[in-house]
Design a protein around this motif. Structure first.
Motif, short mmCIF file in Angstrom:
data_model
loop_
_atom_site.label_atom_id
_atom_site.label_comp_id
_atom_site.label_asym_id
_atom_site.label_seq_id
_atom_site.Cartn_x
_atom_site.Cartn_y
_atom_site.Cartn_z
N PHE A 104 0.82 -1.22 0.00
CA PHE A 104 0.00 0.00 0.00
C PHE A 104 0.85 1.27 0.00
O PHE A 104 0.44 2.29 -0.54
CB PHE A 104 -0.93 -0.01 1.22
N PHE A 105 2.01 1.22 0.65
CA PHE A 105 2.91 2.38 0.71
C PHE A 105 4.32 1.91 0.36
O PHE A 105 5.20 1.82 1.22
CB PHE A 105 2.88 3.01 2.10
N PRO A 106 4.54 1.55 -0.90
CA PRO A 106 5.84 0.98 -1.31
C PRO A 106 6.97 1.98 -1.13
O PRO A 106 6.77 3.20 -1.17
CB PRO A 106 5.62 0.67 -2.79
N MET A 107 8.16 1.45 -0.92
CA MET A 107 9.33 2.30 -0.74
C MET A 107 9.90 2.76 -2.07
O MET A 107 10.67 3.72 -2.13
CB MET A 107 10.40 1.55 0.06
N THR A 108 9.53 2.04 -3.16
CA THR A 108 10.06 2.41 -4.49
C THR A 108 8.95 2.41 -5.53
O THR A 108 7.89 1.79 -5.35
CB THR A 108 11.15 1.41 -4.93
N TYR A 109 9.23 3.10 -6.61
CA TYR A 109 8.34 3.16 -7.77
C TYR A 109 9.09 2.58 -8.96
O TYR A 109 10.23 2.98 -9.25
CB TYR A 109 7.94 4.63 -8.01
N THR A 110 8.45 1.64 -9.63
CA THR A 110 9.07 1.04 -10.81
C THR A 110 8.70 1.87 -12.04
O THR A 110 7.53 1.92 -12.46
CB THR A 110 8.61 -0.41 -11.01
N ALA A 111 9.68 2.55 -12.59
CA ALA A 111 9.44 3.45 -13.72
C ALA A 111 9.20 2.65 -15.00
O ALA A 111 9.57 1.47 -15.10
CB ALA A 111 10.64 4.38 -13.90
N PRO A 112 8.59 3.28 -16.03
CA PRO A 112 8.40 2.59 -17.32
C PRO A 112 9.71 2.08 -17.91
O PRO A 112 9.73 1.11 -18.66
CB PRO A 112 7.78 3.68 -18.20
N SER A 113 10.81 2.72 -17.52
CA SER A 113 12.11 2.29 -18.04
C SER A 113 12.62 1.05 -17.32
O SER A 113 13.63 0.47 -17.73
CB SER A 113 13.13 3.42 -17.85
N GLY A 114 11.96 0.65 -16.26
CA GLY A 114 12.39 -0.49 -15.47
C GLY A 114 13.20 -0.12 -14.25
O GLY A 114 13.52 -0.98 -13.43
N SER A 115 13.55 1.16 -14.08
CA SER A 115 14.32 1.59 -12.92
C SER A 115 13.47 1.55 -11.65
O SER A 115 12.27 1.85 -11.68
CB SER A 115 14.84 3.02 -13.12
N GLU A 116 14.11 1.20 -10.53
CA GLU A 116 13.48 1.26 -9.22
C GLU A 116 13.87 2.60 -8.58
O GLU A 116 15.05 2.82 -8.27
CB GLU A 116 13.93 0.10 -8.34
N VAL A 117 12.90 3.47 -8.38
CA VAL A 117 13.16 4.82 -7.88
C VAL A 117 12.59 4.95 -6.47
O VAL A 117 11.44 4.57 -6.22
CB VAL A 117 12.52 5.88 -8.80
N SER A 118 13.37 5.50 -5.55
CA SER A 118 12.91 5.66 -4.16
C SER A 118 11.77 6.67 -4.08
O SER A 118 11.78 7.71 -4.76
CB SER A 118 14.07 6.13 -3.27
N ILE A 119 10.80 6.36 -3.22
CA ILE A 119 9.70 7.29 -2.93
C ILE A 119 9.96 7.92 -1.57
O ILE A 119 10.26 7.23 -0.59
CB ILE A 119 8.34 6.55 -2.90
N HIS A 120 9.85 9.24 -1.52
CA HIS A 120 10.03 9.96 -0.25
C HIS A 120 8.66 10.44 0.23
O HIS A 120 7.97 11.21 -0.44
CB HIS A 120 10.96 11.16 -0.43
N TYR A 121 8.24 9.95 1.42
CA TYR A 121 6.94 10.28 1.97
C TYR A 121 7.03 11.43 2.96
O TYR A 121 8.04 11.61 3.66
CB TYR A 121 6.34 9.06 2.69
N ALA A 158 8.92 11.30 -5.97
CA ALA A 158 9.99 10.45 -6.50
C ALA A 158 10.78 11.26 -7.52
O ALA A 158 10.19 11.96 -8.35
CB ALA A 158 9.43 9.19 -7.14
N GLU A 159 12.11 11.17 -7.44
CA GLU A 159 12.97 11.87 -8.39
C GLU A 159 13.37 10.89 -9.50
O GLU A 159 13.87 9.79 -9.21
CB GLU A 159 14.22 12.40 -7.69
N ILE A 160 13.19 11.31 -10.76
CA ILE A 160 13.49 10.40 -11.88
C ILE A 160 13.83 11.22 -13.12
O ILE A 160 13.28 12.31 -13.33
CB ILE A 160 12.29 9.46 -12.15
N ARG A 161 14.76 10.67 -13.93
CA ARG A 161 15.10 11.37 -15.17
C ARG A 161 13.90 11.36 -16.12
O ARG A 161 13.18 10.35 -16.23
CB ARG A 161 16.32 10.72 -15.82
N LEU A 162 13.70 12.48 -16.77
CA LEU A 162 12.50 12.68 -17.59
C LEU A 162 12.33 11.59 -18.64
O LEU A 162 11.23 11.11 -18.87
CB LEU A 162 12.58 14.07 -18.24
N GLN A 163 13.46 11.15 -19.29
CA GLN A 163 13.35 10.17 -20.37
C GLN A 163 12.78 8.82 -19.88
O GLN A 163 12.26 8.03 -20.66
CB GLN A 163 14.72 9.92 -21.02
N GLU A 164 12.88 8.57 -18.54
CA GLU A 164 12.46 7.27 -18.03
C GLU A 164 10.94 7.17 -17.86
O GLU A 164 10.42 6.10 -17.55
CB GLU A 164 13.16 6.97 -16.71
#
Length: 819
Positions: A708-725, A733-739
């Motif tokens: 319900f409150f995951p620590m990461t977000y799986t981007a369309p690019s496949g990267s695991e990005v940290s979520i800051h609550y 979540a911070e992620i490069r735009l192209q992803e």
């Protein structure tokens, strides 16, 4: 003829048919001094009648006036019951009572056997005891005495509130007997001394008009200062008569009775003179526009006296005093605009009062929830909570909030809960002199002196006649003014008696001068010239919160030897092991301290403490000082925030609370087992808090939280990005735009309850855009970003249709090679 006589038949008819009747009768109608006799003469009520007057001066005056009309003395047909005074007999048919007398009568006999009618006079004053008395009366009327009648009388009824409480009660209205009053608004200069400006206005009006004058002032201090100022101006034929509740009967009567032949008088009064009383000879009124009212602070347990503007109803009442006997004049010392902005009615006392006495009365009544009774204003929760805490601290209630045997006995003592505790403690000694000493102490605390001397010993050695009279009533024994002239009982018993009623008012000097700390944690201060300055320990019995100081002012106290108090009252003290940081050494110091609340009596350094002692002391130190000393790494903080959000959005979840209060309360279970060998700040901060907190969750709870409150977000690019609550803003979540090319909208967590904010980064991981609406970004400001970024990062893709482009973590060349 009094106007009330014109409606008396209608009123009697209403009382015959209805259990409650409301009477609206302005000043001078005769509701207090004429109507009660008409009710007696009617023969409609064969039993006794009780009439509650909210003020003692008014009660005594009304009883005397009623008895005088019958050619009798008080105590015959007309009786009087008030604190320290009771004049009733077998002949008495109408009892004028005041303060808590009605409540005690109901507690002693909930059916009020022999009573047929209860009259609540001047109900617009919304006195705390009147509100409590009405609630108990209604309960008795509905459950035990459906034949009991209740008559509410007032000069200015708040019809909206009363009509909601009594939707079926008849309302009888009478005209007032008042002569024309010329009302003028004459604002005084707020930049000049208040008492000088008021005195000037009084003197100016007296030079223009004949007759005596009634001056309304906020409190005793203003009365004394204005009186001193007027003494410089008035001639010998003008008497200056203060009037307030703490004055002697003789001084009050001088203010009420007519001025001697050839003289005029100026009565300087608080709002005690607004209603009920007829002050002879008054045809001039000066209204300062202020009153002083108590505002109870549930957190400190203190009541602060605050000077505030009076209500429009009070303005009308004050002006009306000028027209009781003949045409008069009233000067309001404020502008007409200020009058228009004033509240329509004064606030009910129950909303700003210490409710410890009220809650004790309700418990004695058998009521454990205020919702069980009917109220015009429901008692506030915060004040009720403070009342419950105090009763438990004094031993009147048990841990379940029920009355103890001690509480039952104290409830009937007719005094405040603190002074009742002193009396009870004295009675347990079975020593007549100790009981007398306690009673005298109560009398002094109830009617504190105003001469600025703090030391209680002074007043016990030279008590006033009024104090001795009250003490005699409380103790059941004659208390004389010379009783404790040379009596060693004072030093022997006074600290113990005070500690029984004021255990949280034990005070320790903070600077060997004027500043003290109380066992309750509050700060307190003595006046700069007080003889008690320098006393190491005080037992405080009088405190007041000034408007301009954070510390409370000590008004009554007694110096004590703390070691002797510990011997006499060991339950007030506890031995506690504590830990402190030695910042220079970076290590823990362990102490064993004897404390009275937070006050340290003596300390002993633990040189070779047992490991368990260190652990216990460290846990206690963290409980007292908070958890900020621990090394809160981001992963542990994020876990706590996720649990808090889970409680907010899914209140039925079974996750343990992770807030500061919950963690401090459960330190013994989640932290203490891992404190073995922790004797330095470095070791304490080396503890992995994330794992300790995770240990509080079982496998299913962890799985639920991660889903319900995951620590990461799986981007369309496949990267695991940290979520800051965060607790106060959406997760990010911070992620490069192209992803996130190809993503049409922002992702969500918490079953769609929270939208993930995306902080879009450049290929160099520098922020470009923060958005909660990715679709709008692609269609809008992306064009500007594309234009700027193409030139700066030409090796990376910047498609024209990013919403349908392929997400990537690579450069354009790498993407081509991969194909």
């Amino acid at each position: 003829m009094f106007p009330i006589l014109e409606v008396s038949n209608d009123l009697l008819a209403a009382l015959a048919k209805s259990p409650q009747v409301l009477l609206h009768a302005p000043t001078g109608a005769g509701k207090s001094t004429v109507l009660p006799l008409e009710i007696l003469k009617s023969g409609q009520f064969n039993g006794r009648i009780i009439m509650l007057e909210p003020r003692r001066i008014a009660a005594r005056s009304v009883a005397a006036r009623l008895a005088q009309q019958l050619g009798e003395s008080i105590g015959e047909t007309i009786g009087l019951r008030m604190r320290s005074e009771s004049k009733v007999s077998a002949k008495t048919r109408l009892e004028v009572v005041t303060e808590g007398v009605l409540t005690r009568q109901l507690q002693n006999d909930p059916m009020l056997e022999g009573v047929e009618l209860v009259i609540l006079d001047e109900f617009h004053e919304r006195n705390l005891q009147a509100d409590l008395g009405l609630a108990l009366l209604l309960d008795s009327q509905q459950a035990l005495r459906d034949d009991l009648k209740i008559l509410l009388m007032s000069a200015t009824l708040d019809n909206q509130g009363l009509s909601q409480l009594f939707p079926d009660a008849p309302v009888i209205s009478s005209l007032g007997k008042a002569f024309p009053v010329q009302r003028e608004y004459r604002p005084i200069n707020p930049n000049k001394p208040f008492h000088q400006e008021v005195a000037s206005a009084v003197w100016q009006l007296m030079q223009q008009q004949s007759g005596s004058l009634l001056l309304f002032l906020p409190g005793v201090g203003e009365i004394e200062r204005t009186k001193s100022e007027l003494e410089k101006r008035v001639s010998e034929d003008v008497l200056l008569c203060p009037m307030y509740g703490a004055l002697s009967i003789q001084a009050q009567q001088q203010a009420i009775f007519p001025a001697p032949e050839g003289k005029r008088k100026v009565v300087l009064a608080t709002n005690i003179a607004e209603t009920s009383l007829t002050i002879e000879g008054i045809r001039l009124v000066v209204d300062s526009g202020f009153e002083r009212v108590g505002q109870f602070n549930p957190r400190s347990g203190l009541t602060k006296l605050v000077k505030k503007r009076i209500s429009q109803a009070s303005m009308t009442q004050r002006a009306g005093r000028a027209g009781r006997l003949e045409a008069g004049v009233c000067w309001h010392l404020f502008s007409a605009e200020q009058a228009e902005r004033a509240a329509p009615f004064s606030e009910a006392e129950i909303n700003n009062s210490d409710l410890s006495g009220l809650w004790l009365a309700l418990l004695q009544w058998g009521c454990h929830d205020v919702s069980q009774l009917q109220w015009l204003d429901v008692p506030p929760d915060a004040a009720l909570s403070a009342a419950k805490t105090l009763l438990f601290k004094l031993g009147m209630t048990d841990s379940q909030g029920k009355l103890t045997s001690m509480g039952n006995k104290m409830a009937g003592m007719g005094t405040s809960v603190r002074t009742a505790a002193m009396l009870y403690h004295a009675q347990q000694t079975h020593n007549k002199q100790v009981v007398q000493l306690a009673a005298l102490l109560v009398a002094i605390i109830e009617e504190p002196p105003r001469n600025g001397v703090t030391d209680l010993h002074t007043y016990l050695e030279k008590p006033t006649e009024n104090w001795c009279k009250r003490a005699s009533v409380l103790s059941g024994e004659k208390v004389t003014q010379a009783l404790y002239k040379t009596n060693s009982l004072i030093s022997e018993w006074l600290p113990t008696l005070l500690a029984a009623g004021f255990p949280d008012y034990i005070a320790k000097s903070r600077d060997n001068q004027t500043r003290y700390q109380l066992a309750s944690g509050l700060g307190a201060i003595l006046d700069d010239s007080d003889p008690l300055i320098g006393s190491a320990w005080l037992m405080v019995a009088g405190l007041w919160q000034s408007e301009n100081s954070a510390d409370a002012r000590i008004s009554l106290a007694y110096p004590i030897e703390i070691e002797k108090l510990q011997q006499d009252c060991p339950h007030l003290f506890n031995s506690q092991e504590t830990v402190e940081w030695d910042e220079q050494r970076g290590s823990l110091l362990a102490w064993r301290r004897l404390q009275c609340g937070p006050l340290v009596v003596k300390s002993q350094r633990l040189t070779n403490p047992e490991p368990q002692e260190i652990k216990n002391a460290l846990v206690y130190w963290l409980q007292q000082n908070g958890l900020q000393t621990l090394n809160w790494q981001d992963n542990a903080l994020q876990l706590r925030i996720r649990c808090a959000l889970a409680a907010r959005y899914f209140p039925d979840n079974s996750l343990p609370a992770m807030d500061d209060a919950a963690l401090r309360e459960t330190l013994d279970t989640w932290l203490a087992p891992y404190l073995d060998g922790v004797t330095s700040k470095k070791k304490l901060q080396g503890i992995d808090l994330m794992n300790l907190l995770l240990n509080r969750l079982d496998w299913q709870q962890r799985q639920w939280l991660d889903a319900f409150f995951p620590m990461t977000y799986t981007a369309p690019s496949g990267s695991e990005v940290s979520i800051h609550y965060s607790l106060d803003k959406p997760p990010i979540a911070e992620i490069r735009l192209q992803e996130v090319f190809g993503e049409k909208a922002n992702p969500t967590v918490a079953m769609g309850n929270l939208t993930l904010t995306l902080s879009l980064l450049s290929p160099a991981r520098r922020p470009i855009q923060i958005t909660q609406d990715l679709g709008a970004f692609w269609q809008g400001s992306y064009k500007e970003v594309q234009k700027e970024m193409k030139g700066r990062y030409p090796k990376h893709p910047w498609p024209d249709d990013p919403a349908n482009a392929q997400p990537t973590r690579q450069t354009k060349k790498a993407m081509m090679s991969a194909k």
